[in-house]
Design a protein around this motif. Sequence first.
Motif, PDB file in Angstrom:
ATOM      1  N   LEU A 170       0.836  -1.197   0.000  1.00 53.09           N
ATOM      2  CA  LEU A 170       0.000   0.000   0.000  1.00 53.09           C
ATOM      3  C   LEU A 170       0.865   1.239   0.000  1.00 53.09           C
ATOM      4  CD1 LEU A 170       0.006   0.988   3.205  1.00 53.09           C
ATOM      5  CD2 LEU A 170      -1.799  -0.674   3.368  1.00 53.09           C
ATOM      6  N   ILE A 171       0.227   2.359  -0.304  1.00 50.77           N
ATOM      7  CA  ILE A 171       0.914   3.642  -0.414  1.00 50.77           C
ATOM      8  C   ILE A 171       0.467   4.533   0.735  1.00 50.77           C
ATOM      9  CG2 ILE A 171       1.247   5.703  -1.846  1.00 50.77           C
ATOM     10  CD1 ILE A 171       0.221   3.907  -4.238  1.00 50.77           C
ATOM     11  N   VAL A 172       1.430   5.178   1.388  1.00 50.47           N
ATOM     12  CA  VAL A 172       1.132   6.205   2.384  1.00 50.47           C
ATOM     13  C   VAL A 172       2.097   7.353   2.109  1.00 50.47           C
ATOM     14  CG1 VAL A 172       1.033   6.805   4.833  1.00 50.47           C
ATOM     15  CG2 VAL A 172       0.367   4.509   4.100  1.00 50.47           C
ATOM     16  N   HIS A 173       1.553   8.507   1.782  1.00 51.14           N
ATOM     17  CA  HIS A 173       2.351   9.708   1.472  1.00 51.14           C
ATOM     18  C   HIS A 173       3.420   9.427   0.408  1.00 51.14           C
ATOM     19  CE1 HIS A 173       0.404  12.046   4.557  1.00 51.14           C
ATOM     20  NE2 HIS A 173       0.662  11.108   5.444  1.00 51.14           N
ATOM     21  N   GLU A 184      -6.740  -7.630   9.806  1.00 52.29           N
ATOM     22  CA  GLU A 184      -6.148  -7.600   8.469  1.00 52.29           C
ATOM     23  C   GLU A 184      -7.120  -7.112   7.411  1.00 52.29           C
ATOM     24  OE1 GLU A 184      -6.278 -11.953   6.468  1.00 52.29           O
ATOM     25  OE2 GLU A 184      -4.933 -11.793   8.188  1.00 52.29           O
ATOM     26  N   GLU A 185      -8.437  -7.240   7.657  1.00 50.44           N
ATOM     27  CA  GLU A 185      -9.432  -6.820   6.667  1.00 50.44           C
ATOM     28  C   GLU A 185      -9.301  -5.342   6.343  1.00 50.44           C
ATOM     29  OE1 GLU A 185     -10.490  -8.131   9.749  1.00 50.44           O
ATOM     30  OE2 GLU A 185     -10.411 -10.185   9.014  1.00 50.44           O
ATOM     31  N   VAL A 186      -9.023  -4.536   7.367  1.00 47.27           N
ATOM     32  CA  VAL A 186      -8.878  -3.088   7.187  1.00 47.27           C
ATOM     33  C   VAL A 186      -7.739  -2.797   6.213  1.00 47.27           C
ATOM     34  CG1 VAL A 186      -8.344  -0.930   8.387  1.00 47.27           C
ATOM     35  CG2 VAL A 186      -9.743  -2.651   9.505  1.00 47.27           C
ATOM     36  N   LEU A 187      -6.647  -3.517   6.352  1.00 49.96           N
ATOM     37  CA  LEU A 187      -5.500  -3.312   5.470  1.00 49.96           C
ATOM     38  C   LEU A 187      -5.771  -3.863   4.074  1.00 49.96           C
ATOM     39  CD1 LEU A 187      -2.627  -4.210   7.945  1.00 49.96           C
ATOM     40  CD2 LEU A 187      -3.384  -1.939   7.248  1.00 49.96           C
ATOM     41  N   LEU A 188      -6.446  -5.000   4.000  1.00 48.53           N
ATOM     42  CA  LEU A 188      -6.720  -5.605   2.691  1.00 48.53           C
ATOM     43  C   LEU A 188      -7.652  -4.730   1.847  1.00 48.53           C
ATOM     44  CD1 LEU A 188      -6.944  -9.369   3.641  1.00 48.53           C
ATOM     45  CD2 LEU A 188      -5.156  -8.234   2.288  1.00 48.53           C
ATOM     46  N   GLU A 189      -8.520  -3.946   2.499  1.00 43.01           N
ATOM     47  CA  GLU A 189      -9.392  -3.028   1.756  1.00 43.01           C
ATOM     48  C   GLU A 189      -8.568  -1.979   1.014  1.00 43.01           C
ATOM     49  OE1 GLU A 189     -12.139  -1.269   4.494  1.00 43.01           O
ATOM     50  OE2 GLU A 189     -13.229  -3.136   4.795  1.00 43.01           O
ATOM     51  N   GLN A 190      -7.403  -1.647   1.542  1.00 43.07           N
ATOM     52  CA  GLN A 190      -6.545  -0.619   0.954  1.00 43.07           C
ATOM     53  C   GLN A 190      -5.410  -1.211   0.117  1.00 43.07           C
ATOM     54  OE1 GLN A 190      -7.177   2.722   1.330  1.00 43.07           O
ATOM     55  NE2 GLN A 190      -9.031   2.075   2.348  1.00 43.07           N
ATOM     56  N   ALA A 191      -5.302  -2.521   0.070  1.00 44.79           N
ATOM     57  CA  ALA A 191      -4.188  -3.186  -0.614  1.00 44.79           C
ATOM     58  C   ALA A 191      -4.088  -2.768  -2.075  1.00 44.79           C
ATOM     59  CB  ALA A 191      -4.342  -4.701  -0.516  1.00 44.79           C
ATOM     60  N   GLY A 192      -2.890  -2.410  -2.482  1.00 44.06           N
ATOM     61  CA  GLY A 192      -2.648  -2.000  -3.859  1.00 44.06           C
ATOM     62  C   GLY A 192      -3.089  -0.581  -4.161  1.00 44.06           C
ATOM     63  N   LEU A 193      -3.512   0.152  -3.145  1.00 51.18           N
ATOM     64  CA  LEU A 193      -4.044   1.503  -3.334  1.00 51.18           C
ATOM     65  C   LEU A 193      -3.293   2.509  -2.472  1.00 51.18           C
ATOM     66  CD1 LEU A 193      -7.829   0.585  -3.027  1.00 51.18           C
ATOM     67  CD2 LEU A 193      -6.555   0.985  -5.141  1.00 51.18           C
ATOM     68  N   ASP A 194      -3.684   3.763  -2.602  1.00 51.25           N
ATOM     69  CA  ASP A 194      -3.151   4.818  -1.747  1.00 51.25           C
ATOM     70  C   ASP A 194      -3.982   4.840  -0.470  1.00 51.25           C
ATOM     71  OD1 ASP A 194      -2.369   7.122  -0.426  1.00 51.25           O
ATOM     72  OD2 ASP A 194      -2.204   8.293  -2.261  1.00 51.25           O
ATOM     73  N   ALA A 195      -3.356   4.494   0.639  1.00 44.45           N
ATOM     74  CA  ALA A 195      -4.039   4.418   1.935  1.00 44.45           C
ATOM     75  C   ALA A 195      -3.754   5.634   2.810  1.00 44.45           C
ATOM     76  CB  ALA A 195      -3.610   3.141   2.657  1.00 44.45           C
ATOM     77  N   THR A 196      -3.204   6.697   2.228  1.00 45.87           N
ATOM     78  CA  THR A 196      -2.817   7.873   3.010  1.00 45.87           C
ATOM     79  C   THR A 196      -3.986   8.424   3.813  1.00 45.87           C
ATOM     80  OG1 THR A 196      -1.156   8.445   1.356  1.00 45.87           O
ATOM     81  CG2 THR A 196      -1.812  10.185   2.900  1.00 45.87           C
ATOM     82  N   GLU A 197      -5.108   8.646   3.157  1.00 45.22           N
ATOM     83  CA  GLU A 197      -6.261   9.244   3.843  1.00 45.22           C
ATOM     84  C   GLU A 197      -6.752   8.349   4.972  1.00 45.22           C
ATOM     85  OE1 GLU A 197     -10.714  10.923   2.863  1.00 45.22           O
ATOM     86  OE2 GLU A 197      -9.254  10.772   1.249  1.00 45.22           O
ATOM     87  N   PHE A 246      -5.046   6.080   6.588  1.00 45.54           N
ATOM     88  CA  PHE A 246      -3.997   6.032   7.608  1.00 45.54           C
ATOM     89  C   PHE A 246      -4.075   7.262   8.500  1.00 45.54           C
ATOM     90  CE2 PHE A 246       0.341   6.770   9.157  1.00 45.54           C
ATOM     91  CZ  PHE A 246       0.665   5.519   9.659  1.00 45.54           C
ATOM     92  N   GLU A 247      -4.267   8.429   7.896  1.00 38.93           N
ATOM     93  CA  GLU A 247      -4.334   9.671   8.661  1.00 38.93           C
ATOM     94  C   GLU A 247      -5.653   9.801   9.422  1.00 38.93           C
ATOM     95  OE1 GLU A 247      -1.853  11.428   9.360  1.00 38.93           O
ATOM     96  OE2 GLU A 247      -0.458  10.723   7.843  1.00 38.93           O
ATOM     97  N   ASP A 248      -6.752   9.329   8.835  1.00 40.64           N
ATOM     98  CA  ASP A 248      -8.060   9.416   9.501  1.00 40.64           C
ATOM     99  C   ASP A 248      -8.083   8.651  10.818  1.00 40.64           C
ATOM    100  OD1 ASP A 248      -9.063  11.040   7.545  1.00 40.64           O
ATOM    101  OD2 ASP A 248     -10.282   9.486   6.574  1.00 40.64           O
ATOM    102  N   VAL A 249      -7.380   7.543  10.869  1.00 38.45           N
ATOM    103  CA  VAL A 249      -7.346   6.728  12.083  1.00 38.45           C
ATOM    104  C   VAL A 249      -6.543   7.425  13.174  1.00 38.45           C
ATOM    105  CG1 VAL A 249      -6.489   4.548  13.027  1.00 38.45           C
ATOM    106  CG2 VAL A 249      -7.690   4.574  10.853  1.00 38.45           C
ATOM    107  N   GLY A 250      -5.580   8.248  12.777  1.00 40.25           N
ATOM    108  CA  GLY A 250      -4.764   8.956  13.755  1.00 40.25           C
ATOM    109  C   GLY A 250      -3.747   8.032  14.398  1.00 40.25           C
TER     110      GLY A 250
END
Length: 141
Positions: free
Chosen positions: A34-37, A54-67, A69-73
Amino acid sequence: MDCEHSGDTVSESSTKYYTLEEISQHNMSKDTWLIVHDKVYDITSFLGEHPGGEEVLLEQAGLDATESFEDVGHSTDAREMLQQYFIGEVHMDDRNKENSKDIFITTSGESSSWKTWLIPALAAAVIGLMYRFYILEHKSS
């Protein structure tokens, strides 16, 4: 700068650059990037350890997870832990395309947000009806 080309991976000095197309192919539980910043992380080995599941991470797999990642704080410790999974950066040519993907991710997140309030609302309605039925049953007996 010395550049090496190997498939979709481009290397300038010691930093590897990956295209969005290449990153998007790593979207399964046995191969999760995944991508973060604008940084690319291979978090495959971390999936089972993630406190949110792991489901939370798999939803973002292969994508930009920046938002997300930041929303969770995430804590400073979590940000430091992320560094051990760093494998490279998003290729410069794809960083503008990434912004349009952010819009897609945000929109899809908003469209699924109705589930976060609808399910609890339905559960509350069912409990309310059961409670009313229970009270009416005991008043009549």
